[in-house]
Each structure stands twice: as C-alpha cells, then as structure tokens.
Design a protein around this motif. Structure first.
Motif, PDB file in Angstrom:
ATOM      1  N   HIS A 118       0.722  -0.938  -0.285  1.00 27.64           N
ATOM      2  CA  HIS A 118      -0.382   0.232  -0.005  1.00 27.64           C
ATOM      3  C   HIS A 118       1.080   1.347   0.141  1.00 27.64           C
ATOM      4  N   ARG A 119       0.879   1.768  -1.650  1.00 26.31           N
ATOM      5  CA  ARG A 119       2.242   2.759  -1.389  1.00 26.31           C
ATOM      6  C   ARG A 119       1.239   3.442  -2.223  1.00 26.31           C
ATOM      7  N   THR A 120       0.105   3.845  -2.441  1.00 28.44           N
ATOM      8  CA  THR A 120       0.304   4.402  -3.917  1.00 28.44           C
ATOM      9  C   THR A 120      -1.436   4.910  -3.021  1.00 28.44           C
ATOM     10  N   LYS A 121      -1.944   5.815  -3.582  1.00 30.66           N
ATOM     11  CA  LYS A 121      -2.637   6.304  -3.826  1.00 30.66           C
ATOM     12  C   LYS A 121      -4.122   5.092  -4.422  1.00 30.66           C
ATOM     13  N   GLU A 122      -3.622   4.613  -5.689  1.00 29.06           N
ATOM     14  CA  GLU A 122      -4.865   3.387  -5.427  1.00 29.06           C
ATOM     15  C   GLU A 122      -5.124   2.557  -4.677  1.00 29.06           C
ATOM     16  N   THR A 123      -3.701   1.968  -4.525  1.00 28.52           N
ATOM     17  CA  THR A 123      -3.721   0.952  -2.874  1.00 28.52           C
ATOM     18  C   THR A 123      -4.290   1.069  -2.478  1.00 28.52           C
ATOM     19  N   GLU A 180      -6.476   8.034  14.781  1.00 27.47           N
ATOM     20  CA  GLU A 180      -7.658   8.311  13.773  1.00 27.47           C
ATOM     21  C   GLU A 180      -7.673   7.156  12.390  1.00 27.47           C
ATOM     22  N   TYR A 181      -6.760   7.386  12.174  1.00 25.44           N
ATOM     23  CA  TYR A 181      -6.443   6.682  10.211  1.00 25.44           C
ATOM     24  C   TYR A 181      -6.281   5.154  11.097  1.00 25.44           C
ATOM     25  N   ILE A 203      -2.592   4.886   0.982  1.00 21.97           N
ATOM     26  CA  ILE A 203      -1.522   4.409   1.664  1.00 21.97           C
ATOM     27  C   ILE A 203      -1.075   4.681   2.861  1.00 21.97           C
ATOM     28  N   TRP A 204      -0.104   3.046   3.593  1.00 17.45           N
ATOM     29  CA  TRP A 204      -0.671   2.155   5.025  1.00 17.45           C
ATOM     30  C   TRP A 204       0.469   3.022   5.444  1.00 17.45           C
ATOM     31  N   LYS A 250      -6.207   9.409   3.109  1.00 19.72           N
ATOM     32  CA  LYS A 250      -6.295  10.934   3.207  1.00 19.72           C
ATOM     33  C   LYS A 250      -6.021  12.244   3.859  1.00 19.72           C
ATOM     34  N   PHE A 251      -4.759  11.504   4.314  1.00 17.44           N
ATOM     35  CA  PHE A 251      -4.555  12.392   5.349  1.00 17.44           C
ATOM     36  C   PHE A 251      -3.209  13.035   4.157  1.00 17.44           C
ATOM     37  N   VAL A 252      -2.120  12.528   3.276  1.00 21.93           N
ATOM     38  CA  VAL A 252      -1.147  12.791   2.608  1.00 21.93           C
ATOM     39  C   VAL A 252      -0.404  13.899   2.049  1.00 21.93           C
ATOM     40  N   GLU A 253      -2.018  14.653   2.077  1.00 20.37           N
ATOM     41  CA  GLU A 253      -2.226  15.434   1.026  1.00 20.37           C
ATOM     42  C   GLU A 253      -1.921  16.605   2.056  1.00 20.37           C
ATOM     43  N   GLN A 254      -2.225  16.497   3.249  1.00 19.55           N
ATOM     44  CA  GLN A 254      -2.178  17.494   4.432  1.00 19.55           C
ATOM     45  C   GLN A 254      -1.518  17.369   5.249  1.00 19.55           C
TER      46      GLN A 254
END
Lengths: 553, 553
Positions: free
Chosen positions: B103-108, B164-165, B110-111, B123-127
């Motif tokens: 899980h390293r991409t937006k498609e799969t 939260e995640y 991101i964990w 959902k947090f990555v861009e923030q």
C-alpha cells in the motif's frame, strides 16, 4: 544678521525657481540626432589645474545646488529685508581696485565688488549659504565671475540684499562684463523638466521613464554641476596617475583600441531623486527639487576601468591605494574641476563592471552625458560616474572635492545644518532600494473599480529588484506587480525593473485614494514606510514607500 | 480533513514547545573546554549517499522546522479532534509487513505502521504539514524512524491524532525500537536558550550578545537541521566534483597545508532571527520561535573556497557553472544530507571571503559548529554556511535540497501557504539590514530620566553598519548611538556592530515607554518601521524597527 538670513532664503528661492525649458536653440534636435559627434566642440582638452584644488572645489560646490547650508527655515519673514531699498548715501565714497584688494581678512575687513559697487561683507561671510570658504575666494575682488557661474544669485532680490553691505563705488567703474560661462550649452529636448537652467539639471518625465527599459539618450536625465565642457576628441587625452601606477596618457583612439570593449546596462540615479517627498514632511529640505525623474537607464559601452588600471601597472590589493579618484573636464572660473572617487575595491572588481564609457546606446556620448569619455560606476550614486573624464588618480585618499567630502552624504534626522559633522558619515556610494509610481499621476481621475499602476524600481550595489508590491488600502493588502527587467546576474543587477500591477480599489471608495508602492531587492532589503524617519539635511536617498493620491469618481 | 488540520496544528505546537535546557550530560562543560578535538567522535567520514537526493532531502526538511506548510491558522478549535479517543474496534484486524508494503500509492491506499499499529493515511497525505512527498517516503512501512528523526511528532496529541487513521495491528508486533539518532549530541552550555532540542536549535541570551564583539564559541547560537555527525578528523575527506573541476579529495591535513590560511571576522545569522516579531502582528508564523539571539560573530580561520576551486581547475567565468553546492555530513535516516548552495560569483569572488573554515577563534570548530570543516559565507544567511562539509559540487543548478528550493525564501504578505509558488522567489542569500535592542530587556523598570540602550546591528552583503539611531518617543526624535565595530573594508563589512546610546525619556513619562532602534548600512538601506508589511509565510528576514517596552517608575 537679518540681511544675511534673508539672502540665504532668497538664494534658496532663486534656486528653486526653475526656468521653463523654453530656451531651445534652433537646430537643437538636429544636433542631438547627429549624435554630437561633430561640429560644436572647441578644443579644450587636458586636465584641471592642480593648485589649491580643495578650496576651488568648495567654491564650485555652489553649482551643485548645495549653496544653502546655513538655514533650515523657509519662513517668509526672513525675506523682509530684501524689500528694503539699498541704504542711501553709502555709495558716495570711491575706492580703487588696489584698495579693495587689501581687504581680504577679518582683521582688515572683507570687501568685494559687484559691477561698480564696493561692499563690506565681513559680517556676512560666516552666513554665506554656500559656506564662508567659497565667498572668501572672491574676497578683495569682483564677485561677478562667481555669480556668472552660480546663477542662482542672479535675481533682483539677491542683488537688493547685497546693497545692504554697500560702502562705495569702484573708481573707474565696473570691469568688463563677465561672459556667460553657460553660453555654449548643448541643445536639449523640451520634454525634459528643468530644475535648474545653469547648470543644467533636468529630469525625465515619469510617463516617459516607464516607456522603455532603456531610456532614449535624449531623454536621459541631466545632472550637471558646471558648464558643459566642449571637448575635441582629436586632442583628448585621458591621464592616469597616482600611487602604484605608471603615469599614462591615452587618446580616445588608444582607449578604444588597446582595451577589450564591454557593454553594461546600468541605471544611474541622482542621490537627490525623490527629494520632493522630503518636502511633504514637516521639514522641507534644500536643493534641486527633484521629483522622481532624476533616474534613467542606458546601455553603456566602453572599456573596463580595471583593465586600464592594470595596464597602468596597478596591482590588486596594493596597500597604498584605497580610492580611485576621477576629475572631470568641467571646470569653474578658477579652472577647478568636478571630482569624485570610488573605493579601489569597486574600481578593480572584475564583477564590479566599472566602465570608462564612450558610447551610450551605440552612439557617442551626448555632450550632456560626458562626451567623449565618462566613468560609469554601476550600482553607485550617479555623482560618482564622472563625466567628461580628464584624469584618473590612484590614491590612499578619497577625492578631495567638495562633492565627495561635504555634499553627497546622509545623516540622522537629528542632524541639521547647525550641528553637522561631515566627516561622521561616509560618502554615498551604493544607494538604497527604491521605487516610484509613474502612472497614474497624482490627482488622476479614476472611473473604474481597479487601477493599473506602473513605475520603476531600483537598488544600488547590484542588488536586483525581486519584487514590487502595490497597495490601494494603505498597506493592508498588497498586489505583486509584474516585473520587466534586463536579465542580469545576481549581485550585478545594475539596471532597474519596470513594473505594472492592476490593483482593485477599496470597495465603495470615492474621492482621494492613496496608491502605495514598495520594492524588495535581492538582499531582501525593502523601503521604509515614511520619509520623516529617513529625513536628512541634504535631502538625499529618499526611498520611503512611494505614494500617489488619485481621485476615484 | 478535520483530523489532518488538527495534526498540523499540533505539530506546530509541538515544535514550538521547546524543552528547557536541563539535559546537560556530566562533564559537558569539560568536553567543551577541551575544544572538542578529541575523544567522542566515532568514525563516520565520507560523503552522503547519491541516490534520489531530492526526495530524501525533502524528507529531511522536516528537521528544519519547516514541517508546517499547509496551515496558517492556529485556531485552537482545530485541535479538538486530538482529544477524542482512538476509534474503537478499528484495531482488531491484523496485517503482515508484506501486506502493508503493498500500500504505497493512492490507488492501493497509503498505509504506514507506527509501533504495532497499522494506519491508512491515504486521506491525510496531501494534508501532511511537511508535504506529501515526505510522508510518502514512509509509505508501505514504519514511520518510527522518521518520528525519531523529527521529534516534533513525539507527543501524545500527535499520537492520538494518528489513531484516527488506525485500521489494524501489525502481525508479529512492533519492530525493534528505533535508536534515538540524537543520542550522541555534544554537550552544550545551559546558558543557551533552547528553541528545539532535537535537532538542537538554541540562541544566545541577548545580554551576552552585547558582551563582546566576538561571541565566545560556547555561546555561539546553534542552528542544526539534523543530528550532529561525529566526524573522525583522521579519515575525513572533502570531495570536490562537478562541472569544470577535476574531482579531488582532500584530507584535513591537505586542506590545512596546501592552501594559504585566511581569517575572516564574520557574523552569521539565521534567516528566522527575530521571527517572534512577526508573531506580534495579527498573523503569527510557523517555525522556531527565535527571539533576537540566533545571531553571533566569530573569527573564522581556514582556506579560501576560491583557492580550493582554482586548485580543482575551476576557471573564472566558466559559463557551465552558476552555483557552488555544499553537502553536509549530517544526514537523515535515508543517509541524505543537509545541503545548500551559493552563486559561483560569490564563491569565486576574491573579495567575497568565502572560507572553508576549520577554526573558530583559534580553536578547532566545536562539534555544533561543523567540526572538522564548515563553509563560512560572509554576508549571507547562515543556512548557506554548511557545517560538517563533506562535498563541494560545481554546477549550473542550485542545490536541489529542500532548504535551498522550498524553505529559506520570502514572499509578499499577500502570499500564504495556500498560494505559495516556491519558484517565484530567489533563495535568500544576502540578508537585509537589521538591529536589535539587547538591553534593557522588555518590561525592565527604569527609575531615571534617561536610559542606556545597547544592542547589535548587522547587514548582509558586506554592507557594514554606518549608523544606529534610537528613539524613546516613537521616532519623533532620534539619538545616534556609539558604534563598536571591527574595522573592515567597505563592501566587506561582514561583522556586526555593537552599539550603545543614552537616550532621554520623554518629559513626565510614567509607565510603559517604547524604545525603538533602527540601523543604516553603508548602502544607506534602513529598516522598515513595522513588521506587518514585510510579513512572510516562513517568518524570515524580520528586520523592522526593533521595539522594547520599558516601565518608567
């Protein structure tokens, strides 16, 4: 005392009252278009006289608009004495020239003549706005040639003041009238805004400043300290002398052929540019009333000063040389020249780009800009870029000229004419970051909800402009302008940036709205907000936020 | 979204909450007094890894206190989510490492894992306050080593946010705990005011700043971006490579013996110095809460960078080289180093005085200041004077490091985190003129009709300080301070001026009186009056008039 103070005030007013640019000679434009390469130059090559340079340079200082040192007030009450008629009966006694000549000290009394009048100015000397030393140059003789050179004296009020000191008449009457040293000035475009006619000081209209990155030669602002010398290129010699160099004389052709040619795009700016903004504070300043147009940009071509100094044998890091002095071929009635100097580190810096320029935008230098050769010191106050260059001197000392030592310096707002110590501040070289709104003009009517603002920005020391911000709400919000710049390397940003921003006006604004601009240079220096905290007695380096009030319909 | 914003706010608070300087190790002072020349350095010489430098450098950026880009508000309401307990039931499912690693991409999705927890942070990555790219370095694996490096994450609130995640547990439990990369930091004096413990960022108390023109080595402010590397001088090699140079490796002894030794007295200042003054505006800024003490002055000794580059074959005006990049031996968990660059014109300027320094006030560099070799770029923001220098690269490009490209820059007040274009501003090199009142301290009681005010003033680009003015009446009247300076040539005024003025208090003043200082440098640049018009999102280059309120009895 009163008379002295009144004369000072009058000189100031005389200086400020600039003649309108109506004295164009026939064929002026044609002469300009010929590039000034021919005809009108009389042979007057060669360096300035060497004797007593300091004293004469101080005298010449008056031409620089610095003749108003002693008084800080413009109180019209001081001018009352000028309205008095000359004291009657004083003019009866006759003196011959030899008798006048004996009165040159405070002990004997200090006398001068003007036309056929004899005047005892002993009590006035210390109050002379241009300084006692300058007036003492005329002691025991005629002031007529000095007043011919420094024409701010030539008005009825100043002459009326002089009559206060009349003690008699000159036996045999006045000497022959003095020829006007400004009789052979070059023609200029009527578009230039004249701040002083003799010497010529005129600025570029601001609408034209923002018209192109390179100012047309004919519209480049003119800052002369003395009459324009007419130099014969055929007999011109540039002399190099001083510490650590072999004395050398170079013809124009030798200069142009022996050294590699370089071109540099550089902005020059008078230290007094934007002086008028100080006059909007509660403390008006003396000097030419420059608005924002004593700044222009040219492509200068010539040879590097460094290369010429190397050819003369100057070595890098010679401990005996700290300054490179320049002498102009523009001279006063005592044959003393305009002069200035820069630090040797700037002169010799391969990245400093100091030129001995003989071309401006590909054409020979115009007469007003130093034909045939001038110095161009990029990033530095225009006054160090000596025109009509006659001599270069390597020295451990700064130029002894008045303009180097006692004029182009800035002090704290707490220093005024009565307590100034000229030695306490360094001569201005690099100038601080500044900007100017050229469009719209003050008072312009705006019938829209936004306004397009244009101007220039520049900083000294090669610190290129990286940003200009414009505000229409007093600095609460800012709009970053588009910059138009010649590409230049960091640290060698010698040329200004022109800029433009379209700024929304505050919602519902009607009537006066102030537009404000501030620039940031690549050292991230910015302009101070107000002029009062940077006020200085000479009114130089005004770089507060530029403000223009427009009238929103 | 809310959780993301709250985490950002927490990271900011975590960063700001500086530990007190109580963690002194036994024998710390003794170790400092030994000059850091011996014992504790483990052999860790050699350059930084070469792969994917940009990505890792961005990650390392977090250590620079720049991990807070996305949010401009400090609204406490944003922190509410942190008080919630972790969502119950989410932790039941188990995943093995291989599953997480997919899980390293937006498609799969991101964990990441932290200790034994598994989290879906898609959902947090861009923030992520430090930027998505940095968080992506940890995608599919453990964030533990990153949090060990960037310890502003290490508080209960940030950890609570992470919950939260949570989506499950790591099969087999947590990996072995990550060793603290800051376990071997050098000892420091308790007098330093710590703004961040890991990495160490501490400022010099202002009373000590004005104590001497040369700051004692042990009191020189510390600005580290990563753990201090322990470098073995015996195996140390400085690598020179890139365009226009022959690759060269120099031992410390070769550096010290092959080149002529030079000493330069230079002030270094963090771009964030005086950041706290921006926090007094209506718009607080992110970053280390420097007061006025992230500035100090040393006598640096070493060899000229120019001489080393010439020895490597670099020619003046090589058109393929525009920048000289520096890489430190301080590295993050991905072995990526701190980096910066300066223009080649500065690096090669014989008057630029850029040193590869190995001594500070005659002693080997302390560990905190770059032992055994650092760059000293006089007149330029401290961040370009790379410590623990491992590599010099001649290039047509600036350093690709985060700190060069996306950190140490300043923008208009109209630019905030949501609209910043990092490419639109040049990297800070020269810094603007500034000054600081060090005595009296804010709130000091004054039982007299005058007050003696002391401080420092400095300007970048070698523009020495020519004047400091102090006012006790808001700038209506000014008192010029006495300056105490090391003599330096014009244009090479690398060292600060200390100053002192005794200023009369306004007649009848009681209670709060504001003292104000402003400096002028030799380009006659001055400080702007207020901080708000020079506010910028990174809170750098604060140089508005310095103001201190005292309490008149």
């Amino acid at each position: 005392m009163k008379a002295g103070r009144a004369l000072a005030a009058l000189l100031q007013r005389g200086w400020a009252a600039a003649p309108h640019p109506s004295q164009q000679q026939p064929g002026a434009l044609r002469q300009l278009q010929r590039g000034l390469s021919g005809g009108p130059f009389a042979g007057r090559a060669g360096g300035a006289a060497a004797a007593a340079p300091w004293l004469a340079a101080v005298a010449a200082g008056l031409a620089g608009g610095v003749g108003l040192q002693l008084y800080s007030s413009t109180d019209p009450a001081q001018c009352r004495a000028a309205d008095k008629p000359a004291a009657s009966g004083k003019g009866a006694k006759e003196f011959d020239k030899e008798e006048v000549a004996k009165h040159r000290t405070k002990e004997t009394g200090i006398w001068v003549t003007y036309k056929d009048g004899v005047y005892d100015v002993t009590k006035f000397v210390e109050q002379h706005p241009g300084g006692a030393a300058r007036l003492m140059l005329a002691a025991g003789g005629a002031i007529d040639p000095f007043w011919a050179m420094y024409q701010q004296h030539n008005n009825d009020q100043v002459k009326g003041m002089l009559e206060e000191y009349r003690i008699g008449r000159l036996k045999g009457g006045a000497a022959a009238p003095v020829a006007d040293p400004y009789a052979n000035e070059p023609a200029r475009l009527p578009a230039l805004i004249v701040r002083s006619q003799k010497p010529m000081n005129s600025e570029t209209p601001k609408e034209l400043l923002v018209g192109s990155l390179i100012t047309p030669n004919e519209l480049f602002y003119v800052r002369n300290h003395l009459p324009v010398p007419h130099v014969d290129a055929a007999t011109y010699r540039l002399r190099v002398e001083g510490e650590g160099v072999r004395t050398m004389e170079l013809s124009l052709e030798e200069l142009q052929t022996r050294f590699r040619r370089h071109s540099v795009t550089a902005t020059l700016q008078c230290t007094g540019n934007r002086r008028n903004d100080f006059n909007l504070t509660q403390r008006p300043v003396k000097g030419l009333e420059w608005d924002g147009g004593s700044i222009s940009t040219a492509v200068w071509s010539g040879v590097r000063l460094r290369d010429v100094l190397l050819a003369a044998g100057l070595e890098d890091d010679n401990p005996d040389v700290a300054h490179i002095q320049f002498e102009g071929l523009d001279t006063d009635m005592a044959s003393q020249c305009y002069g200035a100097s820069v630090e040797v580190d700037k002169a010799m810096d391969p990245q400093g780009d100091v030129l001995l320029a003989f071309e401006m935008k590909g054409a020979p230098l115009p007469a007003d800009h130093g034909y045939p050769v001038r110095v161009v010191v990029p990033g530095v106050a225009g006054c160090r870029s000596v025109k009509w260059l006659g001599k270069i001197v390597a020295s451990d000392q700064e130029s002894a000229s008045f303009w180097q030592r006692k004029d182009y310096k800035a002090f704290s707002p707490s220093v005024d004419w009565h307590n100034v110590d000229w030695e306490s501040a360094p001569a201005i070289q690099n100038m601080p970051v500044t900007s100017h709104i050229c469009e719209p003009l003050s008072g312009a009517a705006i019938d829209d909800d936004e306004v397009t603002v244009k101007g220039y920005a520049w900083s000294g020391g090669g610190q290129g402009i990286i940003r200009v911000d414009v505000s229409a709400d007093g600095g609460a919000t800012w709009h970053t302008a588009e910059l138009n710049k010649v590409p230049q390397k960091r640290g060698r940003g010698w040329a200004w940036a022109l800029w433009e921003a379209t700024v929304p006006l505050p919602k519902g604004a009607k009537g006066a709205v102030q537009l404000v601009a501030k620039a940031t240079d690549e050292s991230y220096n910015t302009q101070p907000e107000q002029a009062a905290p940077i006020w200085n007695l000479r009114g130089v380096n005004c770089n507060s936020w530029h403000r223009v009030s427009v009238n929103v319909q």
